[in-house]
Design an enzyme around this catalytic site. Structure first.
Site, mmCIF file in Angstrom:
data_model
loop_
_atom_site.group_PDB
_atom_site.id
_atom_site.type_symbol
_atom_site.label_atom_id
_atom_site.label_comp_id
_atom_site.label_asym_id
_atom_site.label_seq_id
_atom_site.Cartn_x
_atom_site.Cartn_y
_atom_site.Cartn_z
ATOM 1 N N HIS A 124 2.737 4.740 3.661
ATOM 2 C CA HIS A 124 3.733 5.713 3.216
ATOM 3 C C HIS A 124 3.410 7.070 3.844
ATOM 4 C CE1 HIS A 124 5.906 8.323 0.379
ATOM 5 N NE2 HIS A 124 6.557 7.258 -0.063
ATOM 6 N N ASP A 197 -4.156 4.380 -2.265
ATOM 7 C CA ASP A 197 -2.860 4.729 -2.826
ATOM 8 C C ASP A 197 -2.396 3.539 -3.667
ATOM 9 O OD1 ASP A 197 -0.272 5.334 -3.453
ATOM 10 O OD2 ASP A 197 0.417 5.621 -1.400
ATOM 11 N N GLN A 200 2.240 1.636 -5.850
ATOM 12 C CA GLN A 200 3.033 0.427 -6.069
ATOM 13 C C GLN A 200 2.307 -0.588 -6.940
ATOM 14 O OE1 GLN A 200 6.216 -0.024 -5.245
ATOM 15 N NE2 GLN A 200 6.230 2.031 -4.352
ATOM 16 N N LYS A 223 6.357 5.533 -11.282
ATOM 17 C CA LYS A 223 6.378 4.165 -10.763
ATOM 18 C C LYS A 223 5.742 3.172 -11.741
ATOM 19 C CE LYS A 223 6.330 5.686 -5.928
ATOM 20 N NZ LYS A 223 7.731 5.370 -5.581
ATOM 21 N N CYS A 364 10.031 6.080 3.623
ATOM 22 C CA CYS A 364 8.864 6.910 3.953
ATOM 23 C C CYS A 364 7.830 6.115 4.733
ATOM 24 C CB CYS A 364 8.242 7.506 2.693
ATOM 25 S SG CYS A 364 9.294 8.716 1.883
#
Length: 408
Positions: A124, A197, A200, A223, A364
């Site tokens: 991303h 990260d 998700q 999210k 992104c």
């Protein structure tokens, strides 16, 4: 279209999400954009509303009842989030979102002289651009439909000798899930710091920072069924201590004189200014709700959604499916659309004509799409716990009708 039939996992929780009662053009709305923002359940809405109605005040520096109640609720949310990710409360820094968290790490380490950072090409933008400003990038080429290959990654790390490896736990384009613990163990054995990260993954998978073994972990509340404008940077205490603050000012300082200042301990030194108090409280409520969902039933439901996305979307003529090749994977898939009807137009028609909410664009991830020769981007359908299999079938039927009529 029937969206709630039988005794399914989704049917058992759909009433907790009021927005799912909405109708568009006389049809039940179908929300398949959870990779961008999940819907919020009633306990989260109630927690935010309760703060605003009953004890709305700033935190930490007030000694009146409302401020003390707000401070306790805010810190209780920090403890709740920490427990959820296997971390102590001091290891949890509240930020606006994962983007701010990643910027905080990149900026904070730049001040300490970070030189080289390794990044997979499918990341991303929020896990690319901050590092471009902080260090020299060493790119890791890979198939976005497959997890990072450990042998190839080891060869890359030995060759480039980066200071830090940053990567996503799961892809927001293909749903691929990376073997985070294995990757972090490899990096650690080579003296490479790690930043994950988890934006998700956090709503789908157990995320335990101790088990993963990473130095830094970032994710966003919106999210994982929480509010927007609240996120988390977590990490090992010694790793967080190395960061120079991204912001300076009230709340982060212990004392200010005419000649200098002294900072508070972690995490408060990284939280200058008035934070998103209701957002943090809402995030704590989201974690409580999510903890009650996670388990074998939700995992199996997500696997069924992912499999159905593959079956339905790969069966549409004239399109190319971009999805993790095998499980485990997240229930999302991106569709490369050819002909005269591009992803943006198709996405708008699905919404306006059929009440189906999906996302169109590059998500992104420009380097990923340029790498596979898909300059127009893709249409992404991302499902979550509250989605039914029937909604995936309905999506496929709607796409097929629109392509037949307008595809050219």
């Amino acid at each position: 279209m029937t969206v709630s039939s039988g005794s399914t996992f989704a049917a058992s929780i759909r009433d907790d999400f009021p927005i799912l009662r909405r109708r568009v053009q006389g049809r039940p709305a179908v929300y398949l954009d959870s990779a961008a923002t999940t819907l919020k359940p009633l306990p989260v809405l109630d927690a935010e509303r309760d703060y605003s109605l009953n004890y709305c005040a700033n935190i930490h520096r007030g000694n009146h009842l409302f401020s003390e109640e707000a401070s306790e609720a805010y810190e209780d949310a920090r403890r709740t989030v920490g427990h959820f990710i296997g971390a102590g409360a001091r290891q949890v820094v509240f930020v606006r979102n994962a983007t701010e968290a990643l910027n905080m790490v990149a900026s904070g380490l730049r001040a300490s002289g970070i030189r080289r950072v390794s990044i997979p090409t499918g990341e991303h933008h929020s896990n690319i651009v901050p590092w471009m400003r902080a260090a020299q990038i060493e790119w890791i080429d890979h198939d976005p439909r497959e997890p990072l290959d450990i042998a190839a990654l080891e060869a890359h790390l030995r060759r480039t000798e980066p200071d830090l490896l940053t990567f996503s736990h799961a892809s927001n384009v293909t749903g691929v899930i990376n073997p985070v613990a294995e990757i972090c163990a490899l990096a650690g054995s080579l003296g490479v710091k790690t930043c994950v990260d988890a934006s998700q993954a956090i709503a789908h998978l157990p995320v335990d920072i101790s088990a993963l073994g990473c130095d830094y972990l970032a994710f966003s509340g919106h999210k994982m069924m929480g509010p927007t404008g609240i996120g988390v940077l977590a990490g090992r205490l010694d790793a967080l201590e190395r960061l120079e603050p991204l912001l300076w000012g009230g709340g982060a300082v212990r004392e200010v004189t005419l000649t200098g200042y002294s900072l508070k301990d972690i995490p408060h030194r990284l939280e200058a200014g008035t934070p998103n108090i209701s957002g943090a409280i809402g995030l704590g409520a989201a974690v409580g709700y999510l903890r009650g969902l996670m388990g074998e039933r939700m995992t199996r439901h997500h696997e069924q959604l992912a499999d159905r996305l593959e079956v339905v979307l790969s069966g549409i003529p004239g399109v190319r499916l971009l999805q993790a090749k095998t499980g485990p994977r997240l229930p999302l898939a991106s569709l490369l659309v050819g002909g005269g009807l591009g992803p943006a137009n198709l996405g708008s028609m699905l919404s306006d004509c059929h009440g189906v909410m999906v996302r169109a664009g590059h998500h992104c991830a420009h380097p990923l799409f340029k790498g596979i020769g898909a300059e127009k981007g893709a249409l992404r359908a991302s499902a979550y716990a509250y989605n039914e299999i029937a909604e995936i079938d309905y999506l496929g039927d709607c796409i097929l009708k629109l392509l037949r009529r307008f595809g050219g």
